[in-house]
Design a protein around this motif. Structure first.
Motif, PDB file in Angstrom:
ATOM      1  N   SER A 112      -2.164  34.408   5.136  1.00 43.40           N
ATOM      2  CA  SER A 112      -3.345  34.063   5.590  1.00 43.40           C
ATOM      3  C   SER A 112      -2.889  32.784   4.108  1.00 43.40           C
ATOM      4  O   SER A 112      -3.882  34.115   2.651  1.00 43.40           O
ATOM      5  N   VAL A 113      -3.007  32.171   3.860  1.00 48.69           N
ATOM      6  CA  VAL A 113      -3.220  31.220   3.249  1.00 48.69           C
ATOM      7  C   VAL A 113      -3.819  29.597   3.561  1.00 48.69           C
ATOM      8  O   VAL A 113      -3.305  28.818   4.760  1.00 48.69           O
ATOM      9  N   PRO A 114      -4.286  29.642   3.408  1.00 47.77           N
ATOM     10  CA  PRO A 114      -5.292  28.560   3.527  1.00 47.77           C
ATOM     11  C   PRO A 114      -4.432  27.474   2.741  1.00 47.77           C
ATOM     12  O   PRO A 114      -4.454  27.011   2.127  1.00 47.77           O
ATOM     13  N   ILE A 115      -4.927  25.944   3.549  1.00 47.42           N
ATOM     14  CA  ILE A 115      -3.983  25.377   2.777  1.00 47.42           C
ATOM     15  C   ILE A 115      -4.555  23.970   3.146  1.00 47.42           C
ATOM     16  O   ILE A 115      -5.328  23.767   5.029  1.00 47.42           O
ATOM     17  N   ARG A 116      -4.843  23.144   2.470  1.00 48.38           N
ATOM     18  CA  ARG A 116      -5.833  21.094   2.574  1.00 48.38           C
ATOM     19  C   ARG A 116      -5.482  20.817   2.891  1.00 48.38           C
ATOM     20  O   ARG A 116      -4.504  19.877   1.521  1.00 48.38           O
ATOM     21  N   TYR A 117      -4.600  19.695   3.668  1.00 54.69           N
ATOM     22  CA  TYR A 117      -3.750  18.806   3.637  1.00 54.69           C
ATOM     23  C   TYR A 117      -4.747  17.338   3.539  1.00 54.69           C
ATOM     24  O   TYR A 117      -5.801  16.611   3.824  1.00 54.69           O
ATOM     25  N   GLY A 118      -3.312  16.457   2.849  1.00 54.63           N
ATOM     26  CA  GLY A 118      -4.992  15.215   2.620  1.00 54.63           C
ATOM     27  C   GLY A 118      -3.036  13.747   2.312  1.00 54.63           C
ATOM     28  O   GLY A 118      -2.286  14.127   2.311  1.00 54.63           O
ATOM     29  N   VAL A 119      -4.075  12.669   2.375  1.00 55.75           N
ATOM     30  CA  VAL A 119      -3.628  11.987   1.813  1.00 55.75           C
ATOM     31  C   VAL A 119      -4.225  10.773   0.941  1.00 55.75           C
ATOM     32  O   VAL A 119      -5.472  10.088   0.841  1.00 55.75           O
ATOM     33  N   LEU A 178       1.206  -1.123  -0.339  1.00 55.97           N
ATOM     34  CA  LEU A 178      -0.043   0.037  -0.001  1.00 55.97           C
ATOM     35  C   LEU A 178       0.787   0.961   0.191  1.00 55.97           C
ATOM     36  O   LEU A 178       2.207   1.749   0.606  1.00 55.97           O
ATOM     37  N   THR A 179       0.821   1.749  -0.804  1.00 56.55           N
ATOM     38  CA  THR A 179       1.858   3.721  -1.207  1.00 56.55           C
ATOM     39  C   THR A 179       0.390   4.364  -0.776  1.00 56.55           C
ATOM     40  O   THR A 179       0.004   4.747  -1.237  1.00 56.55           O
ATOM     41  N   LEU A 180       1.270   5.107   0.443  1.00 57.65           N
ATOM     42  CA  LEU A 180       0.539   6.166   0.516  1.00 57.65           C
ATOM     43  C   LEU A 180       1.218   7.667  -0.046  1.00 57.65           C
ATOM     44  O   LEU A 180       3.005   8.253  -0.028  1.00 57.65           O
ATOM     45  N   ASN A 181       0.744   8.979  -0.353  1.00 63.34           N
ATOM     46  CA  ASN A 181       1.411  10.207  -0.877  1.00 63.34           C
ATOM     47  C   ASN A 181       0.802  10.832  -0.307  1.00 63.34           C
ATOM     48  O   ASN A 181      -0.741  11.313  -0.206  1.00 63.34           O
ATOM     49  N   PRO A 182       1.607  11.455   0.263  1.00 60.63           N
ATOM     50  CA  PRO A 182       0.704  12.887   0.889  1.00 60.63           C
ATOM     51  C   PRO A 182       0.022  14.316  -0.274  1.00 60.63           C
ATOM     52  O   PRO A 182       0.739  13.978  -1.227  1.00 60.63           O
ATOM     53  N   THR A 183      -0.535  14.963   0.257  1.00 60.65           N
ATOM     54  CA  THR A 183      -1.626  15.754  -0.563  1.00 60.65           C
ATOM     55  C   THR A 183      -1.988  17.668   0.129  1.00 60.65           C
ATOM     56  O   THR A 183      -1.678  17.232   1.503  1.00 60.65           O
ATOM     57  N   ALA A 184      -1.001  18.759  -0.983  1.00 62.04           N
ATOM     58  CA  ALA A 184      -1.241  19.461  -0.124  1.00 62.04           C
ATOM     59  C   ALA A 184      -1.973  20.858  -1.044  1.00 62.04           C
ATOM     60  O   ALA A 184      -1.604  20.670  -2.224  1.00 62.04           O
ATOM     61  N   VAL A 185      -3.368  21.377  -1.009  1.00 60.86           N
ATOM     62  CA  VAL A 185      -3.561  22.029  -2.145  1.00 60.86           C
ATOM     63  C   VAL A 185      -3.578  23.513  -1.519  1.00 60.86           C
ATOM     64  O   VAL A 185      -4.404  23.644   0.066  1.00 60.86           O
TER      65      VAL A 185
END
Length: 111
Positions: free
Chosen positions: A83-90, A40-47
């Protein structure tokens, strides 16, 4: 992730040495354990969202005159808040599962 699981089974009962096996043969159960891998490969995301900039207080101005008295340089300083909104995920992607015989062959105490 690795899974190595032993399955329950009836213990092997060898024919006693003083009694020969029946002419039709003996029923035996062979056991082989295997290792199963499920990658299982996990990759980070940041928008990043749209930044907002706000000025804090009033600007500060300094004035410097050159040596010959022919010009002035104004320097403006202003504190700003960014201010920079950031949405993190995987995100995840499962690979192809695989199977492999163990080096031990039989992995239970019955062998």
């Amino acid at each position: 992730m690795r899974i190595n699981e032993v399955y329950e089974h009836t213990p092997l009962q060898p024919c006693p040495p003083e009694e020969p096996c029946p002419p039709a043969g003996c029923n035996k159960v062979a056991t082989q354990c295997v290792d199963i891998a499920a990658p299982l490969t996990l990759n980070p995301t940041a928008v990043m969202g749209t930044p907002t900039v706000t000025c804090q207080g009033s600007p500060c101005v300094t004035c410097t005159t050159d040596c010959g008295g022919t010009s002035c340089t104004l320097t403006f300083k202003q504190q700003v808040c960014v201010s920079v909104p950031i949405r993190y995920g995987v995100t995840m992607a499962s690979g192809e599962p695989s199977i492999e015989c163990t080096d031990e062959g039989c992995c239970c105490s019955c062998c």
